[in-house]
Every structure is written in C-alpha cells, then in structure tokens.
Design an enzyme around this catalytic site. Sequence first.
Site, PDB file in Angstrom:
ATOM      1  N   CYS A  49       0.803  -1.218   0.000  1.00 47.44           N
ATOM      2  CA  CYS A  49       0.000   0.000   0.000  1.00 47.44           C
ATOM      3  C   CYS A  49       0.833   1.263   0.000  1.00 47.44           C
ATOM      4  CB  CYS A  49      -0.879   0.061   1.253  1.00 47.44           C
ATOM      5  SG  CYS A  49      -1.938  -1.348   1.485  1.00 47.44           S
ATOM      6  N   GLY A  75       1.068  -0.007  -5.065  1.00 48.91           N
ATOM      7  CA  GLY A  75      -0.184  -0.744  -5.113  1.00 48.91           C
ATOM      8  C   GLY A  75      -0.941  -0.386  -6.360  1.00 48.91           C
ATOM      9  N   ASN A 150      -0.922   1.634   5.699  1.00 43.36           N
ATOM     10  CA  ASN A 150       0.117   0.870   5.014  1.00 43.36           C
ATOM     11  C   ASN A 150       0.762  -0.031   6.068  1.00 43.36           C
ATOM     12  OD1 ASN A 150       3.383   1.669   3.598  1.00 43.36           O
ATOM     13  ND2 ASN A 150       2.126  -0.134   3.313  1.00 43.36           N
ATOM     14  N   GLY A 151       0.745  -1.345   5.812  1.00 37.21           N
ATOM     15  CA  GLY A 151       1.329  -2.287   6.771  1.00 37.21           C
ATOM     16  C   GLY A 151       0.423  -3.481   6.953  1.00 37.21           C
ATOM     17  N   TYR A 290      14.188  -2.454  -2.800  1.00 35.55           N
ATOM     18  CA  TYR A 290      13.281  -2.570  -3.943  1.00 35.55           C
ATOM     19  C   TYR A 290      12.012  -1.719  -3.867  1.00 35.55           C
ATOM     20  CZ  TYR A 290       9.872  -4.548  -7.180  1.00 35.55           C
ATOM     21  OH  TYR A 290       8.923  -4.687  -8.149  1.00 35.55           O
TER      22      TYR A 290
END
Length: 518
Positions: A49, A75, A150-151, A290
């Site tokens: 996300c 995302g 996010n997570g 990345y």
Amino acid sequence: MGQNRIADAHPLQQGDKSETAHYMRGKQARALRMLTTNPFDDDKLREECGVFGIWGAETASAVVALGLHALQHRGQEAAGITSWDGHNFHSHRAQGHVAGNFDKDEVIRRLAGTASIGHVRYSTTGDTSLRNVQPLFAELSSGGFAVAHNGNISNAMKLRRDLNRRGSIFQSTSDTEVIIHLVATSTYRTLLDRFIDALKQVEGAYSLVCLTPEGMLACRDPLGIRPLVMGRLGDSYIFASETVALDVVGATYIRSVEPGELIIVSARGVKSLRPFAPVRPRPCIFEHVYFSRPDSIVDGSSVYSVRKRIGAELAIENPVEADYVVPVPDSGVPAAIGYAQQSGIPFELGIIRSHYVGRTFIQPGDQVRHLGVKLKHNANSALIAGKSIVLIDDSIVRGTTSLKIVQMLRDAGAREVHMRIASPPTRHSCFYGVDTPERAKLLAAQMNVAEMADYINADSLSFLSIDGLYRALGEDIRDEAQPQHCDACFTGDYPTRLTDQEESESTDQLALLAERYA
Ligand code: SF4
C-alpha cells in the site's frame, strides 16, 4: 529485539535433499519451465500500500490524486480517496489504477473539502473486495472516521475474533477495520485517547493517515516498519508514504514521521505526541532494496544512493571478470551502476524493457508464453553476443524471472552469465504488509546458492551479505543483539510478535485474505 526468530532451517544444510527433488533438472526441464512461466509475472515481493493525506488545501482531493499517482508503484489494484468538507465526508473507491479512476473533474469535484486522504492498494481482486479498498470509513460516536493504512497488523485475526465475540460487526475483511472497531469500543472519552488505546492493542506494522472532523492524525508504529513522511505545500500539511509524492505535488519535505510518533494537524495547529514506550526502531530494509522509488528519501537516505552503494558492496564481496555489467530493468539499474563503478567493468543496457506491457495485455496461452517473455524484456543481442555478462537484479523470490532472463541472454549469444543479487537470499515470508509467496515457494528457502545457480542456469550466482547490505546503509555491521532494521525476510528475525501466525501456523496476513473471509 530479535526475539521472534523463525528457525532458519535450511533443508539442504540439514542434509535433507528430499524437498528439492521435485525440481526438474537439465536443459529439457528448463525449456519446459520457460514454456510454463507467466511472462507477466515479475517475481517480486509486492509492497501492499501507499498512503497520502493533505490538510488545509483548497483543492485537497486533486492533490491527493496526484500524490497517489506518484505512489502507484506501491499498489496497483485499487485506489480510494475520502475527503471532509467541514460538514460531510465524501468517498470514492475503485478497483484499478489512480489514473482512470481519479482523472475526471466530476469525480474530484464530488470529493469536496480542504482535507482529504487517499490510498493505493495491491491485493485482492474480485467483486467482493471493493469493500476492502481504502480509505475505510465509519461513523463513530465522535463523528466520522476515515483511515488509510500501510502495513499489516500481525494480531488482527485474534483481535477480530475477540471483537466479534463482543458484538462488533465487520463490514470488510481488512486488518485495518480492526483499528476502527477498537477505537469505537474503547472506553476512553476523547477520540485521541480512543485512537491511542486502539493502537496500543495492535501488533505489527502500521503507517496510518486518518481523517476526522477534529483534524488529521498521522502515526507510525513504534518500530517504524513502514515509511511515512511529512511535507508542506503553502499553508497545508501533507503526509505520504514516500517523498516522491511530495515532489510530484510541489510540496516541501519536512521530515519523516518518527517511529512511534503520532502527529495531529488541525485548525489549532500541529501537535506531535509519543504515546508508546520507546523501543529501538526497525524500519523495513527492503524499502531500500526494492519497494521505494529510487527518487525517494527513506528515513533520511536517498534510495538511489543506497542502491548504488549496495551495488558497490556487491562488487567488493563478489567480484567476477566480465565484459559488461547489465541490469535487469528497471529495479536492478542503480545497483548495476554501483557495481560497474566499483569494478571498472562497463555498464551497458543489455536487456531492454517494454513499458507498454502490463497485466491488462491479452494473456497468452501456455503454448505461446515463451514468446510472451520477450514482450516485457528483450536481450540487446548486438551487444550481448559473444560477451561475458554480470547480470544484476535486486532479489530472487521464486526464481522465475531470473530463469527467463538468463536463458534470454544465452539465446542472444552471451558467452557467460554471472548473476549477482543486490540483497541476501530471501528465505522467509513477510508479515508486515508485503505479499510474499509461502515459504515453500521461496527459492532460497529450498536450495543452497549452488543449486539456485544450477536452477537458473547461471555460470555463477552470488548474493550480497546481510552485513554488506547494512554497510550500504551506513552501518558498520548488523547489530545482532538489536538489529537496526527489520530484515526478517532475509534472517527470520521478526521484530514483533506474530500472534496470528503462532496461533494458526499459517502464513496468511488478514490484509491479503479478502476472499477467504468474504
Ligand atoms: S520482512 Fe522483509 S519486507 Fe517485510 S518488513 Fe521486514 S524487511 Fe521489510
């Protein structure tokens, strides 16, 4: 901390080779694998996300749409925006990319107000998953509450069961909704105290941006596993997963939200709280390898510069004689530049990537999939023929892309292909909001390096060491007693409890399980 190590029981190091027996060997088997490998599968861990929020801007939702567009790499399967106009909340959530869903004036006009938050998501597909697209929204006793997360909450399944027993009725299957119910059922009086009470019950990774009538709340978990930055655009305040989103909307980067920090932006100004007991932060090291865009700053470090230093460390640790250093585009490019500069071997674009091939392109059948491989990546055969190549990629997950690319270089006439990987072997699943294949599908969890080299048909294969990765980040060495980062997908040393996993022995993350609970 390092108290949650999942045993790094490498099957081959333990003398048990039976788990690799199913891997086919030899050229014929490789050719068969080429035929059955999906050319559109880039074999990467997928960040789940990206979040973005702005408080105090005339065209808040238009800015959010731009910011989300810059975070699209985090995302690509769904996007949503929720705004507050001082009286009402407005929301638009949809499957698909930001462009296509938020590029129409009437959509942005409906998202009225000077405060707005948004979310991009990689995860579920299918009709039932729209309800999981964020921001999630609920009417609480204190008023509306929208959250973008996010997570992944690693005790979400347990909390959800407990809340269900106490009468909570969930509208989605998202781990994020657990936070909403914990806020709703908290016995504290103010919304802020309820929010803090909720967060003290969750484990795992969360970078949150929440919108309420009282203000915007931005919070990072005590370990700071997932990133979150703060910026300014005129008189407005912005929170975003990455600084690239600030750049794109013309905002100024102020700083990272600190691990364990809760920032409240409202008509009364900006307030920073530290509601959690302090612990040594452990931000995700894979953001540098990345996930983040190379033009972002993560926790004070330029991602591009770190990736180049990773390439230089890789060259120092794993030298090889070759004619050219060639990256697997695009993710291997900065590390390949670093490798070339350190080794003195010329950097060349030996593989060209098409930017016009995506999952929406017609999916070829098995018979022609080997042709489809070249739609996305094609070897620059005029350069490659007769040459010895150092091939650089950021990671190997299942090995499917490496297998294809090495074969492509051989077909183009490469004399030798030496693969160098800009991270340690990925041997463990992530439980912090990154989609990882189950452990049995991680190539490095099943094979040693020599066997992996054989599997991908490379003349040699080497990985960066974990200490080399830490050196690239400016550390002397990984602190074994108190690691400076989460590096669990390499080491198995998880920085939090994994309650749901301990209870079910499953690798599932609720964030990724829409269909099962639908
Ligand atoms: S397990 Fe790996 S990908 Fe997941 S948060 Fe930790 S370092 Fe990042």
